[in-house]
Design a protein around this motif. Structure first.
Motif, short mmCIF file in Angstrom:
data_model
loop_
_atom_site.label_atom_id
_atom_site.label_comp_id
_atom_site.label_asym_id
_atom_site.label_seq_id
_atom_site.Cartn_x
_atom_site.Cartn_y
_atom_site.Cartn_z
N ASN A 1 -19.55 56.51 69.49
CA ASN A 1 -20.09 56.94 70.61
C ASN A 1 -19.28 56.11 71.82
O ASN A 1 -19.01 56.55 72.93
N THR B 1 -16.72 57.66 74.86
CA THR B 1 -16.91 57.17 76.13
C THR B 1 -15.79 56.68 76.86
O THR B 1 -15.55 56.82 78.14
N ASP C 1 -11.62 66.95 76.52
CA ASP C 1 -12.96 67.00 75.90
C ASP C 1 -14.12 67.09 77.08
O ASP C 1 -15.28 67.08 76.51
N LEU C 2 -13.66 67.03 78.29
CA LEU C 2 -14.73 66.93 79.44
C LEU C 2 -14.27 68.16 80.41
O LEU C 2 -12.97 68.07 80.87
N LYS D 1 -17.44 68.21 72.96
CA LYS D 1 -17.05 68.63 74.31
C LYS D 1 -18.13 68.29 75.37
O LYS D 1 -19.26 68.71 74.88
N TRP D 2 -18.04 67.96 76.52
CA TRP D 2 -19.04 67.85 77.39
C TRP D 2 -18.68 68.72 78.81
O TRP D 2 -17.62 68.70 78.93
N ASP E 1 -24.19 69.30 80.71
CA ASP E 1 -24.76 68.13 80.45
C ASP E 1 -25.22 67.22 81.41
O ASP E 1 -26.34 66.68 81.61
N LEU F 1 -23.31 60.49 82.09
CA LEU F 1 -22.92 61.06 80.88
C LEU F 1 -22.38 59.95 79.83
O LEU F 1 -22.95 60.19 78.43
N ILE G 1 -24.24 59.57 76.14
CA ILE G 1 -23.39 59.78 74.74
C ILE G 1 -23.79 58.34 74.08
O ILE G 1 -24.07 58.46 72.85
N ILE H 1 -26.84 62.70 74.21
CA ILE H 1 -26.14 63.81 74.20
C ILE H 1 -25.17 63.90 73.10
O ILE H 1 -24.48 62.94 72.97
N GLN H 2 -25.29 65.01 72.43
CA GLN H 2 -24.35 64.90 71.34
C GLN H 2 -23.91 66.36 71.18
O GLN H 2 -25.03 67.39 71.24
N ARG H 3 -22.75 66.79 70.72
CA ARG H 3 -22.45 68.14 70.30
C ARG H 3 -22.11 68.24 69.12
O ARG H 3 -21.29 67.51 68.37
#
Length: 161
Positions: free
Chosen positions: A20, A24, A67-68, A94-95, A125, A145, A149, A154-156
């Motif tokens: 994580n 970030t 990824d964002l 992805k966020w 998110d 965000l 994470i 927040i997890q995908r």
């Protein structure tokens, strides 16, 4: 036994926190500016606000490298399928950050031509309020965000959302 671990989840928990933390510190945002909020998003990437300290100095033109997604501005009905296609092509996990009143709720444009909230197209998110929100607001949304994470909130998962 001497070689056994007392807490079997210790290693996995520590590994997940490390993963994580890495996520970030290496987010790569996709360029998806649609209106006046895009100017503020570009200003966030400028030297004064220095997104490089978060590992986000390069906005990616290819969704396969990002990824964002920062959706900045109003989304028209014609642009909605394109936005979804870009989201589907992004790398996992992805966020999405919805930036501004228009992206979040349609803003003052309550008509048939505009999507009344980008969350109807992609999962969001973090919402960044304002019209337009300044660079400091977007940085606050990015840090929010990051906190989500890091906490595991927040997890995908991989696959279809």
């Amino acid at each position: 036994m001497a070689g056994e671990v007392d807490n079997p989840s210790f290693f996995l928990t520590t590994l997940q926190k490390g993963v994580n933390w890495t996520r970030t510190k290496s987010m790569w945002p996709a360029t998806f500016g649609l209106a006046c909020c895009a100017i503020e998003m570009m200003a966030t990437g400028a030297a004064h606000n220095d997104m490089a300290r978060f590992g986000m100095e390069v906005f990616r033109a290819s969704p396969r490298q990002a990824d964002l997604m920062i959706v900045a501005g109003r989304v028209s009905q014609k642009m909605a399928p394109v936005l979804r296609q870009v989201y589907d092509q992004m790398a996992e996990p992805k966020w999405v950050i919805s930036m501004g009143a228009c992206a979040s709720t349609g803003g003052m444009f309550n008509n048939y031509a505009l999507v009344q909230g980008v969350d109807q197209i992609v999962p969001v998110d973090v919402y960044v309020p304002g019209c337009p929100p300044g660079p400091q607001s977007l940085l606050h949304g990015i840090l929010t965000l990051h906190q989500g994470i890091m906490s595991g909130e927040i997890q995908r998962s991989t696959g279809v959302v």
